[in-house]
Design a protein around this motif. Structure first.
Motif, PDB file in Angstrom:
ATOM      1  N   GLU A 154      48.861  -3.836 -48.988  1.00 10.91           N
ATOM      2  CA  GLU A 154      49.150  -5.175 -48.433  1.00 10.91           C
ATOM      3  C   GLU A 154      50.117  -5.931 -49.329  1.00 10.91           C
ATOM      4  OE1 GLU A 154      48.778  -6.745 -45.595  1.00 10.91           O
ATOM      5  OE2 GLU A 154      48.000  -4.820 -44.930  1.00 10.91           O
ATOM      6  N   GLN A 155      49.903  -5.829 -50.645  1.00  8.52           N
ATOM      7  CA  GLN A 155      50.802  -6.523 -51.600  1.00  8.52           C
ATOM      8  C   GLN A 155      52.229  -5.997 -51.461  1.00  8.52           C
ATOM      9  OE1 GLN A 155      49.619  -6.607 -55.687  1.00  8.52           O
ATOM     10  NE2 GLN A 155      47.562  -7.337 -55.247  1.00  8.52           N
ATOM     11  N   ILE A 156      52.340  -4.680 -51.328  1.00  3.86           N
ATOM     12  CA  ILE A 156      53.665  -4.058 -51.193  1.00  3.86           C
ATOM     13  C   ILE A 156      54.339  -4.542 -49.908  1.00  3.86           C
ATOM     14  CG2 ILE A 156      54.860  -1.851 -50.835  1.00  3.86           C
ATOM     15  CD1 ILE A 156      52.712  -0.577 -52.677  1.00  3.86           C
ATOM     16  N   LYS A 157      53.594  -4.525 -48.824  1.00  7.39           N
ATOM     17  CA  LYS A 157      54.160  -4.947 -47.526  1.00  7.39           C
ATOM     18  C   LYS A 157      54.658  -6.390 -47.601  1.00  7.39           C
ATOM     19  CE  LYS A 157      51.976  -3.907 -43.623  1.00  7.39           C
ATOM     20  NZ  LYS A 157      50.882  -3.600 -42.678  1.00  7.39           N
ATOM     21  N   LYS A 158      53.838  -7.252 -48.245  1.00  7.22           N
ATOM     22  CA  LYS A 158      54.169  -8.681 -48.330  1.00  7.22           C
ATOM     23  C   LYS A 158      55.471  -8.873 -49.098  1.00  7.22           C
ATOM     24  CE  LYS A 158      51.724 -12.953 -49.496  1.00  7.22           C
ATOM     25  NZ  LYS A 158      52.021 -13.392 -50.846  1.00  7.22           N
ATOM     26  N   LYS A 159      55.573  -8.191 -50.240  1.00  8.22           N
ATOM     27  CA  LYS A 159      56.748  -8.370 -51.109  1.00  8.22           C
ATOM     28  C   LYS A 159      58.016  -7.816 -50.434  1.00  8.22           C
ATOM     29  CE  LYS A 159      58.547  -9.321 -55.191  1.00  8.22           C
ATOM     30  NZ  LYS A 159      58.859 -10.644 -55.592  1.00  8.22           N
TER      31      LYS A 159
ATOM     32  N   ILE B 143      60.701  -0.391 -51.779  1.00  9.85           N
ATOM     33  CA  ILE B 143      59.502  -0.637 -52.606  1.00  9.85           C
ATOM     34  C   ILE B 143      59.878  -0.609 -54.093  1.00  9.85           C
ATOM     35  CG2 ILE B 143      57.205   0.259 -53.194  1.00  9.85           C
ATOM     36  CD1 ILE B 143      57.153   1.445 -50.284  1.00  9.85           C
ATOM     37  N   ASP B 144      60.734   0.347 -54.428  1.00  6.23           N
ATOM     38  CA  ASP B 144      61.215   0.473 -55.805  1.00  6.23           C
ATOM     39  C   ASP B 144      61.912  -0.821 -56.245  1.00  6.23           C
ATOM     40  OD1 ASP B 144      62.026   1.434 -58.205  1.00  6.23           O
ATOM     41  OD2 ASP B 144      63.366   2.991 -57.425  1.00  6.23           O
ATOM     42  N   GLN B 145      62.778  -1.364 -55.364  1.00 12.13           N
ATOM     43  CA  GLN B 145      63.520  -2.600 -55.687  1.00 12.13           C
ATOM     44  C   GLN B 145      62.570  -3.774 -55.915  1.00 12.13           C
ATOM     45  OE1 GLN B 145      66.987  -2.667 -56.160  1.00 12.13           O
ATOM     46  NE2 GLN B 145      66.421  -0.509 -56.115  1.00 12.13           N
ATOM     47  N   CYS B 146      61.397  -3.702 -55.297  1.00  9.71           N
ATOM     48  CA  CYS B 146      60.420  -4.792 -55.464  1.00  9.71           C
ATOM     49  C   CYS B 146      59.591  -4.602 -56.731  1.00  9.71           C
ATOM     50  CB  CYS B 146      59.507  -4.872 -54.238  1.00  9.71           C
ATOM     51  SG  CYS B 146      60.373  -5.430 -52.762  1.00  9.71           S
ATOM     52  N   GLY B 147      59.893  -3.567 -57.493  1.00 12.04           N
ATOM     53  CA  GLY B 147      59.272  -3.394 -58.807  1.00 12.04           C
ATOM     54  C   GLY B 147      57.929  -2.679 -58.808  1.00 12.04           C
ATOM     55  N   PHE B 148      57.600  -2.003 -57.716  1.00 10.07           N
ATOM     56  CA  PHE B 148      56.265  -1.383 -57.656  1.00 10.07           C
ATOM     57  C   PHE B 148      56.206   0.047 -58.214  1.00 10.07           C
ATOM     58  CE2 PHE B 148      55.631  -4.643 -54.349  1.00 10.07           C
ATOM     59  CZ  PHE B 148      54.403  -5.148 -54.743  1.00 10.07           C
ATOM     60  N   LYS B 149      57.361   0.705 -58.373  1.00 12.49           N
ATOM     61  CA  LYS B 149      57.321   2.127 -58.775  1.00 12.49           C
ATOM     62  C   LYS B 149      56.547   2.278 -60.091  1.00 12.49           C
ATOM     63  CE  LYS B 149      60.767   5.638 -58.408  1.00 12.49           C
ATOM     64  NZ  LYS B 149      62.145   5.991 -58.725  1.00 12.49           N
ATOM     65  N   GLY B 150      55.557   3.138 -60.088  1.00 16.31           N
ATOM     66  CA  GLY B 150      54.771   3.401 -61.302  1.00 16.31           C
ATOM     67  C   GLY B 150      53.713   2.344 -61.594  1.00 16.31           C
TER      68      GLY B 150
ATOM     69  N   GLY C  36      62.958  -8.956 -45.476  1.00 10.01           N
ATOM     70  CA  GLY C  36      62.706  -9.341 -44.085  1.00 10.01           C
ATOM     71  C   GLY C  36      62.341  -8.145 -43.212  1.00 10.01           C
ATOM     72  N   VAL C  37      61.889  -7.058 -43.854  1.00 13.39           N
ATOM     73  CA  VAL C  37      61.575  -5.827 -43.109  1.00 13.39           C
ATOM     74  C   VAL C  37      60.065  -5.570 -43.185  1.00 13.39           C
ATOM     75  CG1 VAL C  37      61.875  -3.319 -43.129  1.00 13.39           C
ATOM     76  CG2 VAL C  37      63.837  -4.811 -43.569  1.00 13.39           C
TER      77      VAL C  37
END
Ligand code: FAD
Ligand code: NAP
Length: 335
Positions: free
Chosen positions: A313-318, A274-281, A324-325
């Motif tokens: 949902e946004q997090i799961k999609k990204k 999740i962090d790699q997808c830019g969501f942290k914070g 691919g997980v």
């Protein structure tokens, strides 16, 4: 048994979502449980039992019957030459029970310190932290079985425990847990497999269970938001288990990937993905992702379960697009 009508659940879920229960009962004894199940079942409406509300996303007002498990009591049930058997009633605070067990000379639960919620909810997702899972110290539990309409005892095999999973997730609402018995070896052994504990204690002589308890509490206080200050339910997603093939593929593509072997599979650290997808914070309206741990979604105040589920949902999609997980949600959702 006391029942409140149209009662607010805001103080009874750690996200602090302001929803209400049409009927809210308080279970203080086993006879309250029998009365509650009978009344709720005959109403033909949905019903559920909550503990401390620390693993819930309440995204709507709850019709039907809701109960808060509040049966108290804890004791040494028996001992064998090698083990202590300690029991707690389902409404006891988990953390207070862990503290009590150490203070009374029954070590073995210290890695599970400071997990919010009740003893009765601990088997539901086979709680785990810092290298220990409930199933390792679990002996049996007593529950009211909605199918047979009687109290039953379930042993470890009956509970079908696996990683953050149990029979209670497969058959939700069938059982109301009223007490749990734990079996703890008298010959205590420190469990230090997690790096944060290994680092601190690797060379320490005469390590005591209370040292691990204190260290786990200190780490958790420094890394996790206190639900009293910022609404949250701990980890929002399970750490996904993937095949060796997929792991090798991902490791090549993302050399920094954080993963741990798990039988013939690999456990990926969902927080890292999740962090790699830019969501942290990140903040989305009144909800967001905790700035120190991307696996924890938070309610900054006045947010709703619906808003939180949209963010999830946004997090799961990204994460799916990037790695691919598929992530699965850990808390129990009412929407
Ligand atoms: P609730 O949230 O009230 O209920 C959860 C589920 O259990 C619901 O489906 C409910 O219907 C069911 N349930 C509750 N009581 C009963 C009962 N008596 N009989 C039958 N069903 C019942 N979890 C971990 O595994 N490890 C952690 O390290 C961890 N850390 C956390 C840190 C924070 C800051 C927070 C907020 C949560 C954390 N959690 C962790 C999640 C949560 O604390 C646990 O899952 C806990 O066991 C939930 O207990 P509860 O009493 O709050 O259950
Ligand atoms: P962390 O130490 O940053 O580690 C990230 C993830 O890697 C953890 O989720 C953990 O999986 C896994 N991990 C780390 N070291 C490992 C090892 N030696 N062997 C196998 N797996 C390892 O994690 P954190 O977020 O600070 O949490 C610390 C512990 O508290 C973890 O056990 C975590 O499960 C628990 N915790 C749980 C919740 C919840 O709501 N479920 C909330 C907060 C903390 P595991 O999760 O499988 O242990």
């Amino acid at each position: 048994m006391k029942i409140d009508l149209h009662a607010s659940l805001r103080a009874h879920n750690t996200f602090g979502f302001d929803v209400s229960a049409s009927h809210l009962a308080y279970l203080e004894s086993k006879s309250d449980v029998v009365e509650f199940v009978s009344q709720a079942s005959s109403s033909k409406q949905p019903w559920q039992v909550f503990g401390g509300g620390s693993n819930l996303v309440l995204a709507k007002d709850l019709p039907g019957y809701t109960a808060l498990m509040q049966i108290k009591g804890k004791s040494l049930l028996k001992e064998s030459p090698t083990h202590f058997y300690i029991q707690a009633m389902a409404g006891e605070s988990w953390h207070e029970f862990v503290e009590w067990s150490l203070n009374n000379g029954y070590p073995g639960l210290e890695n599970l310190a400071l997990i919010p919620g009740t003893v009765g909810a601990a088997p539901i997702q086979n709680i785990g932290a810092y290298g220990v899972e409930l199933e390792e110290v679990f002996d049996s539990l007593e529950a009211f079985d909605r199918n047979s309409q009687e109290f039953v005892t379930l042993n470890k095999q009956d509970c079908n425990f696996s990683y953050r999973h149990s029979i209670f997730k497969e058959e939700p609402h069938r059982y109301v847990v009223v007490s749990v018995c734990f079996v703890l070896p008298k010959q205590w052994q420190a469990k230090l497999s997690y790096a944060e504990l290994t680092k601190v204690f690797a060379n320490q002589q005469s390590l005591k269970p209370i040292d691990i308890f204190n260290q786990v509490c200190a780490i958790r206080r420094s890394k996790l938001p206190d639900p009293q200050a910022i609404g949250n339910a701990g980890s929002f997603f399970h750490n996904p288990l993937v095949s060796d093939d997929l792991y090798q593929q991902l490791k090549q593509q993302f050399p920094q990937l954080v993963a741990y072997p798990n039988g013939d599979q690999w456990k990926l650290a969902a927080g890292w993905l999740i962090d790699q997808c830019g969501f942290k914070g990140c903040v989305m309206g009144r909800v967001g992702v905790y700035e120190k741990q991307a696996l924890v979604l938070v309610n900054h105040g006045g947010g709703t379960g619906e808003e939180l589920l949209k963010l999830a949902e946004q997090i799961k999609k990204k994460v799916k697009e990037t790695f691919g997980v598929s992530l699965t949600v850990e808390p129990v959702i009412f929407n």
